[in-house]
Design an enzyme around this catalytic site. Sequence first.
Site, PDB file in Angstrom:
ATOM      1  CG  PHE A 175      36.411 -72.330  26.534  1.00  0.00           C
ATOM      2  CD1 PHE A 175      36.664 -71.286  25.939  1.00  0.00           C
ATOM      3  CD2 PHE A 175      36.631 -72.590  27.904  1.00  0.00           C
ATOM      4  CE1 PHE A 175      37.270 -70.307  26.840  1.00  0.00           C
ATOM      5  CE2 PHE A 175      37.291 -71.799  28.714  1.00  0.00           C
ATOM      6  CZ  PHE A 175      37.637 -70.409  28.062  1.00  0.00           C
ATOM      7  CE1 TYR A 195      45.471 -65.542  22.208  1.00  0.00           C
ATOM      8  CE2 TYR A 195      46.379 -67.607  23.216  1.00  0.00           C
ATOM      9  CZ  TYR A 195      45.768 -66.949  22.038  1.00  0.00           C
ATOM     10  OH  TYR A 195      45.286 -67.474  20.987  1.00  0.00           O
TER      11      TYR A 195
END
Length: 411
Positions: free
Chosen positions: A411, A124
């Site tokens: 998450f 990322y």
Amino acid sequence: MSAPAVRPIAADELHRFLEVKATAFLSPPPTAAGVEARRRDVDIERCLAAVDARGRMCGVARSFATPLTVPGGVITASAVSSVGVLPTHRRQGHLTRLMRHHLDDAVERGEPVAVLNAAEYPIYGRYGYGPATEATTLRVDAHAAAWLDAPRGEVELVDGETFAKVVEELYDRIRPARPGHIGASTQRWQVLAALLDVDDGDHERRRNALKALWRDGGGEVQGAVTYTVDETWKANRPAGKAHAELLVAATPRAEIELLRYLASVDWIATATVALRTLDDPAPLALVDGRAAQLVDRSDHVWLRVLDLPAAVAARRYAAPASLVLEVRDPMGYADGRYRLDVGPDGGDCAPTTDQPDLTVGVGALGAAYLGGHSWQRLAAAGWVDEHRPGAVAAATAAFVTARAPWCAFIF
């Protein structure tokens, strides 16, 4: 045939969306019941599908808006999850299209930053994210653990329904106190307590896990933990392991008492707690601090700045500083030159044509934003260039936080 593209899914495509995710994550395929359970906790409009030239869904990602605690305040973040591409469609640009669509959507929705948990470290940074928080596992040698003071309060074992209700209230109470925490839905706690089966292969483990609360001397719940036990014997002696997937504590005392409890369970030789903060106080609460070790340190929450003026204004700073930043953002969202005037009462940020004091990539900006990595450390690693002597030191002093930023779950 048409060009590969990214689009929101339709309501009747959630099953296929979860199939693609499961395949990408090497997980079992979803059942009809699992899909319906997931439907309660996802925003279909924010579930994205990458489709190939034949129109087949081959990659997925979803996001949700969440409050993100920052030093001295809170900001709205776009949290990214369920990102995956089928193994048959790797290296074809589908992930890049998904991430560009997601970031464009976050900007349109007015969400100044984006956050995620990275399955793999190198992925990322390409999209402007930086490693903003770290986490570690706390491992306690139960046989060697002698605590500096006597037990306090009371530990109570509870059922899943009680645990889910209490831990939700407890987490919402403590979330604003630590940078890095995000919001959590009722469904998250119901899944954790095994009241809701999302068909991810872990429901039985969560159902069998023990749930405990710690109450202080006044009877108020200040801590909660869910843990599993692996009963093992070696040479006819107990060598069991207690492992806590989640430990939420409103005070250091609550954390220490729950750790003391885990290490005191009969037949337990080792107690571990996942996803702890780097400045966890537990080792210092022992007569022999080496009986508790922080292991498996790694990156946890990654952060991407999209609107720098809004991000600067949302937090507070440990010391005053006036800096000109040259931000390099190949994707364009935060690219430019900005003047920052920050201090304990807040910060202002606006475009400028003044000469830069520091040049920083947008990923490094994300790494520094919550205070998880100092500007000094980032500069030493080559992530920041200093043009005015003392600028790195000034940024370091301004962005430092009293406690390490941290998020209690994945998450």
